[in-house]
Design a protein around this motif. Structure first.
Motif, PDB file in Angstrom:
ATOM      1  N   UNK A 455     -17.291  -9.820   6.121  1.00  0.00           N
ATOM      2  CA  UNK A 455     -17.052  -8.388   5.996  1.00  0.00           C
ATOM      3  C   UNK A 455     -15.807  -7.965   6.777  1.00  0.00           C
ATOM      4  N   UNK A 456     -15.156  -6.917   6.299  1.00  0.00           N
ATOM      5  CA  UNK A 456     -13.936  -6.425   6.929  1.00  0.00           C
ATOM      6  C   UNK A 456     -14.172  -5.144   7.732  1.00  0.00           C
ATOM      7  N   UNK A 457     -15.021  -4.282   7.223  1.00  0.00           N
ATOM      8  CA  UNK A 457     -15.299  -3.018   7.910  1.00  0.00           C
ATOM      9  C   UNK A 457     -16.769  -2.684   7.742  1.00  0.00           C
ATOM     10  N   UNK A 517     -22.824   6.584  15.718  1.00  0.00           N
ATOM     11  CA  UNK A 517     -22.065   6.450  14.484  1.00  0.00           C
ATOM     12  C   UNK A 517     -20.706   5.857  14.854  1.00  0.00           C
ATOM     13  N   UNK A 518     -20.490   4.599  14.464  1.00  0.00           N
ATOM     14  CA  UNK A 518     -19.256   3.904  14.843  1.00  0.00           C
ATOM     15  C   UNK A 518     -18.679   3.172  13.631  1.00  0.00           C
ATOM     16  N   UNK A 519     -17.411   3.420  13.368  1.00  0.00           N
ATOM     17  CA  UNK A 519     -16.694   2.710  12.309  1.00  0.00           C
ATOM     18  C   UNK A 519     -15.984   1.525  12.952  1.00  0.00           C
ATOM     19  N   UNK A 520     -16.329   0.304  12.518  1.00  0.00           N
ATOM     20  CA  UNK A 520     -15.818  -0.906  13.154  1.00  0.00           C
ATOM     21  C   UNK A 520     -14.931  -1.676  12.188  1.00  0.00           C
ATOM     22  N   UNK A 521     -13.687  -1.925  12.604  1.00  0.00           N
ATOM     23  CA  UNK A 521     -12.755  -2.769  11.857  1.00  0.00           C
ATOM     24  C   UNK A 521     -12.931  -4.197  12.370  1.00  0.00           C
ATOM     25  N   UNK A 522     -13.672  -5.009  11.614  1.00  0.00           N
ATOM     26  CA  UNK A 522     -13.991  -6.359  12.075  1.00  0.00           C
ATOM     27  C   UNK A 522     -12.774  -7.275  12.068  1.00  0.00           C
ATOM     28  N   UNK A 523     -11.821  -7.022  11.169  1.00  0.00           N
ATOM     29  CA  UNK A 523     -10.595  -7.839  11.150  1.00  0.00           C
ATOM     30  C   UNK A 523      -9.811  -7.626  12.443  1.00  0.00           C
ATOM     31  N   UNK A 524      -9.624  -6.382  12.793  1.00  0.00           N
ATOM     32  CA  UNK A 524      -8.914  -6.056  14.025  1.00  0.00           C
ATOM     33  C   UNK A 524      -9.715  -6.514  15.254  1.00  0.00           C
ATOM     34  N   UNK A 525     -11.026  -6.439  15.176  1.00  0.00           N
ATOM     35  CA  UNK A 525     -11.916  -6.891  16.256  1.00  0.00           C
ATOM     36  C   UNK A 525     -11.627  -8.362  16.573  1.00  0.00           C
ATOM     37  N   UNK A 526     -11.541  -9.187  15.514  1.00  0.00           N
ATOM     38  CA  UNK A 526     -11.286 -10.616  15.722  1.00  0.00           C
ATOM     39  C   UNK A 526      -9.900 -10.847  16.279  1.00  0.00           C
ATOM     40  N   UNK A 527      -8.930 -10.088  15.805  1.00  0.00           N
ATOM     41  CA  UNK A 527      -7.568 -10.262  16.290  1.00  0.00           C
ATOM     42  C   UNK A 527      -7.453  -9.947  17.778  1.00  0.00           C
ATOM     43  N   UNK A 528      -8.135  -8.907  18.206  1.00  0.00           N
ATOM     44  CA  UNK A 528      -8.080  -8.504  19.618  1.00  0.00           C
ATOM     45  C   UNK A 528      -9.118  -9.214  20.472  1.00  0.00           C
ATOM     46  N   UNK A 529      -9.967 -10.027  19.826  1.00  0.00           N
ATOM     47  CA  UNK A 529     -11.018 -10.775  20.533  1.00  0.00           C
ATOM     48  C   UNK A 529     -11.828  -9.860  21.466  1.00  0.00           C
ATOM     49  N   UNK A 530     -12.379  -8.800  20.870  1.00  0.00           N
ATOM     50  CA  UNK A 530     -13.170  -7.841  21.664  1.00  0.00           C
ATOM     51  C   UNK A 530     -14.407  -8.515  22.256  1.00  0.00           C
TER      52      UNK A 530
END
Length: 627
Positions: A455-457, A517-530
């Motif tokens: 998933x991406x978002x 209520x949170x909108x999560x960008x999973x692609x960006x999450x992986x890039x920033x290694x949250x």
């Protein structure tokens, strides 16, 4: 020969007696200490008290229970802030390190000692209150609270408001609940009896010392015992015995005679002060006991909900649902659909979230819900969502404990942790403290990229929300490369929590953010290694106090996209002051706080919006008496 044997026998007997004496001493010395006979000796700088009352034992027992539910107070969190750990968002016990945790607040200097907290907050400090406000002087009190005396009335209202704020600081939302559930009771006579008993007890020791007043002493003692016997089983006027009207004049007459006698005023004053201290301790004990019972109620799963979970689990193994259709399995992995993730162990709560979301959706066929739960509730959830349809939406139930994660060893078990709530209070020099309730991601939320690799978002929803508008527009928001789209709580800024983060550098303009209520960008999450950033922060934090709060706020620093405040209306689980029309017009309702809508303690004006998304005709709900 006989003369030689006798001395040897005497020596042998002497040795036996000496050995027996040493054995007895070696047994008696530990027994002396075990039986508490060593109270006269000093140990570790204090002396064990030699006398204890029943009330002390009860207070100690309650303190022990509260300490088990509420670990030691966080210390040195800051000179102007107080951070408390509120309940987890589940109806069951929130477990963290094996114990349910609800951290009540501490005073502004971070003192964890209850005695010091009591002094700083003034809760139950009746003696000081008596001196400062003149309690007992009915004439002055009447003048200060008289309707025509505006300054006095204003000051009195201000004192009450500050007292409530200080009470909330110490005991949390229990004080809010108690204030809004006070019932008017007819206890005028009972209170009058207590006042008379209070005065009689103060005069009796002085009267009893005078031989010439033996008759009055005996009569006073008899009246005191009668009043004590009646008040031990009575709290309201309707429970008083029929002849109580005859006892009141007798006690008043006895007190009048005692006041007319020449007694040592210092003794009476001393006795009055002792009674004040005793009353103060009793009031504090009952306050703490009530707060403990309240916390137990809000942290314990209701019997009806436990029944529902058990019945669904039994039914699952009796008649398991069919295997999932291949087309539905493909929808679970399709990144082009609108995916919602809910971490929950509560069947009804997660069902209400999904039902409210699809009800207001323009195109429910594009919606896919992923309910992540634990093994204990997995089968109940599985059966419930297989037998209940939510328009055209798809619901997937995942057991986080069975999920295989790439970065975890096979032997390492994964446990579900739900969104965590914290109560943050700020002291003000010129006024009472202000309190905010923050909810943040738990450890499980940082597994999102691994649980949903395709998933991406996604939109993450807490299980204590209700949706009242279409959420499809969230997928069209341009988050400017940020990871987490969240509603911010700018009444709490990170710089105000500086002492929580030791030497960490904070952005002075950054606000705290809320889960719900949170909108999560999973692609960006992986890039920033949250996830890696969060785990590193957790590892660096030696103290376990507010780990999720501190690590979450730091992990997303600089990666937050502020959603419009109109998206979520928070505080419906602790704030009685939200306007009903505001509730009806809000897009998303967030019941953050202790008083969840599925609890008996929920705020009734707001639980209506939650209950209408339950299927009251469901047979399981009827069988378990969920109404």
């Amino acid at each position: 020969m006989k003369g030689g044997i006798l001395p040897a026998k005497r020596r042998w007997k002497g040795l036996v007696i000496a050995v027996l004496g040493l054995v007895l001493l070696s047994l008696l010395v530990p027994l002396v200490f075990l039986l508490g006979l060593h109270n006269g000796f000093h140990s570790s700088g204090y002396t064990t008290p030699q006398h204890s009352s029943a009330s002390d034992d009860e207070s100690t027992h309650v303190d022990d229970l509260m300490q088990r539910l509420e670990p030691t107070f966080p210390k040195d969190f800051g000179e102007n802030i107080v951070v408390g750990k509120a309940e987890n968002k589940t109806a069951g016990f929130p477990l963290l390190d094996g114990l349910p945790k609800e951290r009540l607040g501490v005073n502004s200097t971070g003192v964890g000692d209850l005695a010091k907290a009591k002094q700083s907050t003034g809760v139950g400090d009746l003696a000081k209150k008596k001196q400062s406000t003149g309690v007992g002087d009915l004439g002055k009190k009447k003048q200060s609270t008289d309707v025509g005396s505006t300054p006095g009335a204003t000051e009195n209202i201000r004192d009450i408001d500050e007292g409530e704020k200080l009470c909330e600081l110490k005991f949390g939302s229990y004080c809010l609940w108690r204030r809004n559930h006070k019932e008017k009771v007819n206890d005028f006579t009972v209170r009058k009896m207590k006042d008379l008993l209070y005065v009689a007890r103060a005069y009796y020791p002085s009267i009893a010392k005078l031989p010439a007043l033996d008759k009055l002493s005996h009569e006073m003692k008899q009246n005191i015992q009668d009043f004590e016997r009646v008040l031990s089983v009575t709290t309201v006027d309707k429970d008083l015995p029929p002849l109580i009207d005859q006892k009141l004049p007798k006690m008043e007459a006895v007190i009048a005679q005692a006041k007319a006698c020449r007694v040592d005023c210092s003794n009476v004053d001393k006795k009055f002060r002792q009674l004040v201290d005793l009353t103060e301790d009793e009031a504090t004990f009952h306050m703490r006991q009530s707060a403990f019972l309240y916390q137990l109620a809000v942290q314990t799963m209701p019997k009806s909900h436990h029944c529902l979970s058990m019945r669904l689990t039994v039914e699952y193994f009796r008649d398991p649902p069919p295997d999932i259709d291949q087309s539905l399995a493909e929808r679970h992995l399709n990144p082009d659909l609108h995916h919602f993730v809910i971490f929950s162990s509560n069947v009804l709560a997660s069902s209400a979230v999904i039902n409210s979301t699809v009800t207001h959706a323009k195109e429910s066929e594009n919606q896919v819900f992923h309910v992540v739960t634990d093994r204990q509730n997995y089968f109940a959830m599985k059966l419930w969502f297989s037998r209940n349809k939510y328009m055209e939406a798809t619901v997937e139930v995942l057991n986080i404990e069975d999920h295989k994660l790439e970065n975890n060893k096979a032997s390492t078990s994964i446990h579900l942790s739900l969104p965590e709530e914290y109560r943050v209070s700020f002291h003000k020099v010129d006024g009472p403290p202000t309190t905010e309730y923050l909810s943040v991601f738990s450890h499980s939320h940082y597994l999102l990229p691994e649980i949903f690799p395709s998933l991406k978002k996604v939109v993450v929803l807490d299980d204590d929300i209700i949706v009242q508008r279409d959420l499809s527009v969230l997928w069209g928001i341009n988050m400017d490369g940020k990871v987490n789209g969240a509603v911010q709580c700018c009444s709490v800024r990170l710089i105000q929590l500086q002492k929580l983060f030791a030497d960490k550098r904070l952005d002075e303009t950054s606000c705290a953010w809320m889960s719900g209520l949170n909108v999560i960008d999973l692609v960006r999450w992986k890039e920033q290694d949250i996830s890696g950033r969060y785990l590193k922060l957790v590892t660096e934090m030696n103290s376990e106090e507010a780990v999720a709060l501190r690590a979450s706020l730091l992990a997303f620093q600089g990666e937050l996209y502020a959603l419009d405040d109109k998206w979520v209306l928070s505080g419906l689980g602790h704030n009685y002051g939200v306007d009903i029309e505001t509730v009806k017009n809000a897009r998303v309702l967030h019941y953050n706080g202790n008083m969840k809508p599925w609890l008996e303690l929920g705020i009734r004006d707001y639980t209506v919006s939650w209950r209408k998304f339950l299927n009251q005709e469901n047979q399981f709900l009827s069988d378990c008496n969920i109404n």
